[in-house]
Write a protein that holds these residues in place. Sequence first.
Motif, PDB file in Angstrom:
ATOM      1  N   ILE A 182       0.841  -1.202   0.000  1.00 39.35           N
ATOM      2  CA  ILE A 182       0.000   0.000   0.000  1.00 39.35           C
ATOM      3  C   ILE A 182       0.876   1.251   0.000  1.00 39.35           C
ATOM      4  O   ILE A 182       0.672   2.182  -0.779  1.00 39.35           O
TER       5      ILE A 182
ATOM      6  N   THR B 298       1.500   3.814  -3.256  1.00 35.30           N
ATOM      7  CA  THR B 298       1.207   5.245  -3.213  1.00 35.30           C
ATOM      8  C   THR B 298       2.417   6.057  -3.645  1.00 35.30           C
ATOM      9  O   THR B 298       2.291   7.032  -4.401  1.00 35.30           O
TER      10      THR B 298
ATOM     11  N   TYR C 105       2.651   5.942  -7.324  1.00 39.80           N
ATOM     12  CA  TYR C 105       1.608   6.771  -7.931  1.00 39.80           C
ATOM     13  C   TYR C 105       2.039   8.229  -7.977  1.00 39.80           C
ATOM     14  O   TYR C 105       1.841   8.926  -8.985  1.00 39.80           O
ATOM     15  N   LEU C 106       2.671   8.686  -6.879  1.00 33.81           N
ATOM     16  CA  LEU C 106       3.136  10.079  -6.829  1.00 33.81           C
ATOM     17  C   LEU C 106       4.311  10.288  -7.767  1.00 33.81           C
ATOM     18  O   LEU C 106       4.434  11.316  -8.422  1.00 33.81           O
TER      19      LEU C 106
ATOM     20  N   ARG D 148      -2.525   4.959 -12.960  1.00 34.34           N
ATOM     21  CA  ARG D 148      -3.647   5.879 -13.058  1.00 34.34           C
ATOM     22  C   ARG D 148      -4.330   6.175 -11.730  1.00 34.34           C
ATOM     23  O   ARG D 148      -5.051   7.170 -11.623  1.00 34.34           O
ATOM     24  N   SER D 149      -4.187   5.300 -10.733  1.00 33.60           N
ATOM     25  CA  SER D 149      -4.799   5.548  -9.425  1.00 33.60           C
ATOM     26  C   SER D 149      -4.021   4.784  -8.367  1.00 33.60           C
ATOM     27  O   SER D 149      -3.211   3.911  -8.698  1.00 33.60           O
ATOM     28  N   ILE D 150      -4.247   5.105  -7.094  1.00 37.12           N
ATOM     29  CA  ILE D 150      -3.515   4.415  -6.033  1.00 37.12           C
ATOM     30  C   ILE D 150      -3.850   2.922  -6.002  1.00 37.12           C
ATOM     31  O   ILE D 150      -2.937   2.097  -5.939  1.00 37.12           O
ATOM     32  N   PRO D 151      -5.144   2.537  -6.083  1.00 39.49           N
ATOM     33  CA  PRO D 151      -5.404   1.086  -6.072  1.00 39.49           C
ATOM     34  C   PRO D 151      -4.666   0.359  -7.194  1.00 39.49           C
ATOM     35  O   PRO D 151      -4.130  -0.730  -6.987  1.00 39.49           O
ATOM     36  N   LEU D 152      -4.599   0.995  -8.398  1.00 39.91           N
ATOM     37  CA  LEU D 152      -3.896   0.376  -9.519  1.00 39.91           C
ATOM     38  C   LEU D 152      -2.398   0.273  -9.219  1.00 39.91           C
ATOM     39  O   LEU D 152      -1.752  -0.723  -9.576  1.00 39.91           O
TER      40      LEU D 152
ATOM     41  N   VAL E 166      -1.082   0.010  -6.223  1.00 38.18           N
ATOM     42  CA  VAL E 166      -0.924  -1.044  -5.224  1.00 38.18           C
ATOM     43  C   VAL E 166      -0.976  -2.407  -5.924  1.00 38.18           C
ATOM     44  O   VAL E 166      -0.174  -3.300  -5.629  1.00 38.18           O
ATOM     45  N   TYR E 167      -1.899  -2.541  -6.883  1.00 37.06           N
ATOM     46  CA  TYR E 167      -1.983  -3.768  -7.686  1.00 37.06           C
ATOM     47  C   TYR E 167      -0.655  -4.017  -8.397  1.00 37.06           C
ATOM     48  O   TYR E 167      -0.116  -5.121  -8.380  1.00 37.06           O
TER      49      TYR E 167
ATOM     50  N   MET F 132      -7.396   5.979  -1.229  1.00 39.53           N
ATOM     51  CA  MET F 132      -7.211   5.206  -2.461  1.00 39.53           C
ATOM     52  C   MET F 132      -8.288   5.541  -3.479  1.00 39.53           C
ATOM     53  O   MET F 132      -7.993   5.781  -4.659  1.00 39.53           O
TER      54      MET F 132
ATOM     55  N   SER G  68      -8.183   8.758  -5.567  1.00 44.01           N
ATOM     56  CA  SER G  68      -7.248   8.853  -6.696  1.00 44.01           C
ATOM     57  C   SER G  68      -7.811   8.227  -7.961  1.00 44.01           C
ATOM     58  O   SER G  68      -7.237   8.366  -9.036  1.00 44.01           O
ATOM     59  N   VAL G  69      -8.948   7.491  -7.812  1.00 46.79           N
ATOM     60  CA  VAL G  69      -9.541   6.840  -8.982  1.00 46.79           C
ATOM     61  C   VAL G  69     -10.328   7.872  -9.790  1.00 46.79           C
ATOM     62  O   VAL G  69     -11.113   8.632  -9.220  1.00 46.79           O
TER      63      VAL G  69
END
Lengths: 278, 278, 278, 278
Positions: free
Chosen positions: B166, B170, B173-174, B183-187, B189-190, C45, C48-49
């Motif tokens: 996690i 992040t 992502y930054l 494209r996003s934090i969940p992505l 993290v994935y 999270m 950010s989506v």
Amino acid sequence: MNKKTNHKTWKDQLHGIIYEADTPIGKIFDVVLLILIVLSIVFVMLESVKGLHDSLYTFLYYGEWVITVFFTFEYIARIITIKKPSKYVFSFYGIIDLLSTLPLYLSFFITGTSALLAVRALRLLRVFRILKISRYIGESNRLAKAIRDSGAKILVFLFAVIVLCIIMGTVMYLVEGEQSGFRSIPLSVYWCIVTMTTVGYGDIAPVTPLGQLIAAMIMVVGYGIIAVPTGIVSAEYASGQKPKKINLNTQVCSNCHTSDHKDGAKFCHKCGEDLHNE
Amino acid sequence: MNKKTNHKTWKDQLHGIIYEADTPIGKIFDVVLLILIVLSIVFVMLESVKGLHDSLYTFLYYGEWVITVFFTFEYIARIITIKKPSKYVFSFYGIIDLLSTLPLYLSFFITGTSALLAVRALRLLRVFRILKISRYIGESNRLAKAIRDSGAKILVFLFAVIVLCIIMGTVMYLVEGEQSGFRSIPLSVYWCIVTMTTVGYGDIAPVTPLGQLIAAMIMVVGYGIIAVPTGIVSAEYASGQKPKKINLNTQVCSNCHTSDHKDGAKFCHKCGEDLHNE
Amino acid sequence: MNKKTNHKTWKDQLHGIIYEADTPIGKIFDVVLLILIVLSIVFVMLESVKGLHDSLYTFLYYGEWVITVFFTFEYIARIITIKKPSKYVFSFYGIIDLLSTLPLYLSFFITGTSALLAVRALRLLRVFRILKISRYIGESNRLAKAIRDSGAKILVFLFAVIVLCIIMGTVMYLVEGEQSGFRSIPLSVYWCIVTMTTVGYGDIAPVTPLGQLIAAMIMVVGYGIIAVPTGIVSAEYASGQKPKKINLNTQVCSNCHTSDHKDGAKFCHKCGEDLHNE
Amino acid sequence: MNKKTNHKTWKDQLHGIIYEADTPIGKIFDVVLLILIVLSIVFVMLESVKGLHDSLYTFLYYGEWVITVFFTFEYIARIITIKKPSKYVFSFYGIIDLLSTLPLYLSFFITGTSALLAVRALRLLRVFRILKISRYIGESNRLAKAIRDSGAKILVFLFAVIVLCIIMGTVMYLVEGEQSGFRSIPLSVYWCIVTMTTVGYGDIAPVTPLGQLIAAMIMVVGYGIIAVPTGIVSAEYASGQKPKKINLNTQVCSNCHTSDHKDGAKFCHKCGEDLHNE
């Protein structure tokens, strides 16, 4: 009787050269054989490469034929110098030797079979016989033992992994659907195996958030269970005793193809045949 | 009373065939069942493949129905031949058996549910029961024990890995931003989970030098910590004693569904019911 | 004096609720705190989506603020209920707690800092404190010990791997050149790390035959040496003794922030402060 | 004679500074050397990056020259301060030191050779000498022993894996054919190695159902056998005794380049030369 003994000696000498690696000539024969095996594998591989110079293809073509003819004579020699040819023909190396020679002849009738010559790679395993370094043989014995002992457990484990892959593959097929590349259940199961084994080609990859969440879970689980077979082999290998002293004698009886003779043995311990070492 | 005993015998005979694998007929039944399970899984998988001949789809459709009807009868037989059906219905295999049969009937009302038939793969686990080879059962018991013992530790470990993912997700992502596919934090993290587990699809990959530096650090760390769960299972497995002799008897009481009877037992050790073996 | 005692009792009660988890209220406080931590991570999270409904962003925005305000009050409460605030402020959790609260306030001045709230994930580690299940704590202690003991060795190993990656990365840069994606030495070293750790994104992959041959050698070497850290941790973990019985008491002295008190202790064993348990 | 002693002292002092790390000046020299090595590696790497500012390239160019001149003087000093230069020149570090200096001079004559300066990374291994922390040296000794002991076994294993890759690579070439990217047998063997080691770039991936089935089998097998080298190293490492106390003395005889002197030794134990420590 004199002539018969003479004839026998000629066959026996050839038998010693081909089958054994204790005499200088026997050793040279085995080394030449290995070099030819490596060369023929390189030839088969190179022939499949496009864009090389035409003269190279011609060279490869004739080189392959020369080696195959040599292998053919070797195969025939192995058969005629042994008293019970069936012992050799149906042994592991006997079958490999035949499969290494046949495809080129077959390529006259069926196109593409020459690639089957790659089975010659298995002949490379003879290298361990020539090296005759006890630790190599000892270790591979011990390794083989650890793998054999772990076999049943690892099969149970792999079976469970495949059942898991079928179920998770189907779930991913339902979640991701065809537009993400998960075009059918078998393909999704294939993707699941690619992911669980951490190979991860990326030709198929989840696109939807839910699919990526499930994929992440599959990976973490796969990461956790990759430990299991490793742990089994480790424990099995650690608990295994050192194998007993290995017999490095390479003599092979010309009558019954028995090979584990004691150093200095003059007669086959199985059929009483003269081993012809003076 | 005579008739009642007769009726009981009929049910008991069926009970023996379906639930046990010690008699020849019981064994044949189990083998046929396994073949049908494998067939039905292959049918469900093939049906999802596009581009096959139409007649094959028709064959698959009817084949699936025939097998499902057989499974339905088997499920009903399992319920009526046991005295306390709830013991079976709410057991692990009872639930799996129901879930393996239901989806096709549901597919009349809800589209797409037929794919859920993949849950049938779980029925394949019955194979261990039929094989009845002590080492398989013994090993899977020992394996299960090692995994159960390692469970708590591996959970602690995976929890720490996810917290790490996690945070690093992040950070990436930054650092990388949206134009690199993060494209996003969940992505992100994935992506981090894909990288830490060494799967590495490559659908998302760092592009900026700083992102690649951080990614390299994540990989080296992941490479180092992949050792941890493996080490745990190895140590746990190595320290585990051989499990006690396993009971290979497959008799199941027709009254209370208890299954661990001794060889040659004539009455259920739990409820006293006659086990009907002569 | 009466009033002062009263005032002390109020602070002490709050101290007990916030810092300890032995009383019902203390446990409820910790569970609520954990839920809020998880919620706030999910909020950060989701924010950010792209492409979600606008009203959801509004909800996330206010939700985040509510949680942050709660965390701010909690942080202040933690400081005022302890007699030596510096003991808490500069402890591991004290710094994490501050870093978990600050970024949102900073986001007024600097854009993008709100993503730093992901550091809150570290607060999740508190979960082990609440679970208080001895095996979890015991295991993580034993794991931590095995990792700490293996640390020096794994560092030596990783250092050697990185030196190898620098050299092989340079070789690949010279062999493959820029047209294959090996655009600079740092990028080639990055590729080499991606390959050695078996991640293998495939965004950069060798194209020339020589490059592929070298890459294959790097992989086989990487495959062989992945065994080393695993072997180290396994051996270290296996040789580690079970850690001593763990103290599960969660009382924390309100004066000096010492935490490893014995069950039933009435006074702090370090400074003599009353622990206020009746 | 006075002058000769003086001269000898000057050389001996330099010898102590360059070769040993026990005196403050010797330690400073080694730390400065390490920093310069790291700097020069960073310079070489950065120089290969395109798109940087021109003035940076000028800086890197001159910086590299300054460091190389320093290394040249160091190399000469190492030769003249030792009585038998050949002992140093043909030692492992002697060859590395020469290879670290030469390429930049060669770059006048042959373009591109400056990238060979990456061989300087090997000089970083000196860091272990300076750290002189017994556990680092001890551990790397123990690690080296475990790897050396496992060497023969892992070679046997890798040999078998490569034979397997040649055969499976050929099979995939026949099954998939050129339109799937399996353009030649060597390329297919490369793909097979990429897959077996779980790297999985995805630049080549099977497309036909049969190819994917075989690929899945290769992966599952690879997943199972990745356990083997790990198990070997684990068991080997666990059974290895702790290495004996390590000699941390860094004195080097200026006559015969022998290095394992006892602490407080005044004369070389091999040639009797004065070690010049007061």
